[in-house]
Enzyme design. Structure first.
Site, PDB file in Angstrom:
ATOM      1  CE  LYS A  19      20.439 -11.639  20.126  1.00  0.00           C
ATOM      2  NZ  LYS A  19      19.548 -11.815  18.485  1.00  0.00           N
ATOM      3  CG  HIS A 103      24.773 -11.651  16.078  1.00  0.00           C
ATOM      4  ND1 HIS A 103      24.287 -11.127  16.280  1.00  0.00           N
ATOM      5  CD2 HIS A 103      24.979 -12.893  16.873  1.00  0.00           C
ATOM      6  CE1 HIS A 103      22.689 -11.460  15.856  1.00  0.00           C
ATOM      7  NE2 HIS A 103      22.981 -12.631  17.475  1.00  0.00           N
ATOM      8  CD  GLU A 105      20.860  -9.009  16.634  1.00  0.00           C
ATOM      9  OE1 GLU A 105      21.315  -8.903  17.001  1.00  0.00           O
ATOM     10  OE2 GLU A 105      19.996 -10.380  16.477  1.00  0.00           O
ATOM     11  CB  SER A 221      13.103 -18.000  17.164  1.00  0.00           C
ATOM     12  OG  SER A 221      12.940 -17.197  17.128  1.00  0.00           O
TER      13      SER A 221
HETATM   14  P1  13P Z   1      16.850 -15.438  19.435  1.00  0.00           P
HETATM   15  O1  13P Z   1      17.570 -16.736  20.442  1.00  0.00           O
HETATM   16  O2  13P Z   1      16.404 -13.582  20.822  1.00  0.00           O
HETATM   17  O3  13P Z   1      16.255 -15.352  18.774  1.00  0.00           O
HETATM   18  O4  13P Z   1      18.234 -15.070  19.394  1.00  0.00           O
HETATM   19  C1  13P Z   1      18.989 -15.668  18.678  1.00  0.00           C
HETATM   20  C2  13P Z   1      20.803 -14.883  18.799  1.00  0.00           C
HETATM   21  O5  13P Z   1      20.740 -14.244  18.226  1.00  0.00           O
HETATM   22  C3  13P Z   1      22.328 -15.243  19.608  1.00  0.00           C
HETATM   23  O6  13P Z   1      22.893 -14.867  19.228  1.00  0.00           O
END
Ligand code: 13P
Length: 265
Positions: A19, A103, A105, A221
């Site tokens: 990220k 994704h 996000e 997570s």
């Molecule tokens: P986390 O493992 O931090 O929850 O993020 C998952 C994710 O969005 C992977 O693309």
């Protein structure tokens, strides 16, 4: 006709989505630690997805490594007047062979539409990149009993113009939005149900044999303590890891767990 991989033959996949984290120095050292720690004979596809500015550095650190390089996004356009965008060709030019598309996000925080995601996926596959297509429902959608409809709609839209032959280069990541970065890993039963739903949508779009050959991974997570339970769920072929991929020991533990858990499921 070439043999179609059977259900048990899917190669585990683990992606580390960094990220918008790391800086130049820490991206370099994280790449180095992962490269040093990974077993050369690990029977899995391992891919790291650093931020754009560090792709080249990570490519240099990992030259010759079994770990592949991916980008977190790409432009839907090939080149030209797209200020701030990064093309598939540029990604390939710096050594990336994978890219994340859709994704949550980018869907929910940046506002990417289903049609933009479909265009990005087509651009990636048409340019020789392999893609991790992310799908998943929000908490509200799950509570309203709409999770499966949302996932099916996301797949229908993104895969509308992807033909069966191109699906060999696609990994689907089931990433429930409520599990991402919250510390709440999905229950294995919920993950299993969503993965079955994804395969049934793939069978509807293509056919049952293709649906059983595409890799479907879990994200949200994912930490070493949760790995065994998730990776042993029937139909879970690995994971897309966010926070835990920033710590080399955790990421390496997840890579090993995926090969054991997925092979045993
Ligand atoms: P986390 O493992 O931090 O929850 O993020 C998952 C994710 O969005 C992977 O693309």
């Amino acid at each position: 006709m070439p043999p179609v991989p059977s259900y048990g033959m899917r190669r585990p996949f683990i992606g580390g989505n960094w990220k918008m984290n790391t800086d130049h120095a820490s991206a370099r050292s994280l790449a180095h630690a992962i490269d040093e720690g990974i077993a050369d004979d690990l029977q899995a596809d391992i891919v790291v997805f650093p931020p754009f500015p560090y792709l080249l550095t990570v490519a240099e650190v990992m030259a010759g490594s079994v770990v592949a390089l991916g980008a977190q996004d790409l432009s839907s356009e090939a080149n030209g007047a797209r200020t701030g965008e990064v093309s598939a060709e540029m990604l390939r030019d710096v050594g990336a062979s994978w890219v994340i598309v859709g994704h949550s996000e980018r869907r929910h925080k940046v506002g990417e539409s289903e049609s933009l995601i479909a265009d990005k996926l087509s651009m990636a596959l048409g340019s020789g990149l392999r893609a991790v297509l992310c799908v998943g429902e929000t908490r509200e959608e799950r509570d309203a009993g709409k999770a499966h409809d949302i996932i099916a709609a996301q797949l229908r839209s993104a895969l509308a113009s992807v033909d069966a032959a191109a699906m060999v280069d696609v990994v689907i990541a089931y990433e429930p939005v409520w599990a991402i970065g919250t510390g709440i890993t999905a229950q294995p039963s919920d993950a299993g149900e969503a993965h079955r739903e994804i395969r049934s949508a793939l069978a509807g779009r293509y056919d049952a044999r293709l649906a059983s050959s595409v890799r479907v991974v879990y994200g949200g997570s994912l930490v070493p303590a949760a790995a065994k339970a998730i990776f042993s769920v029937d139909g879970v072929d690995g994971g897309l890891v966010g926070g835990a991929s920033l710590k080399a020991p955790d990421f390496l533990a997840l890579c090993s767990a995926a090969t054991v858990g997925v092979a045993a499921s």
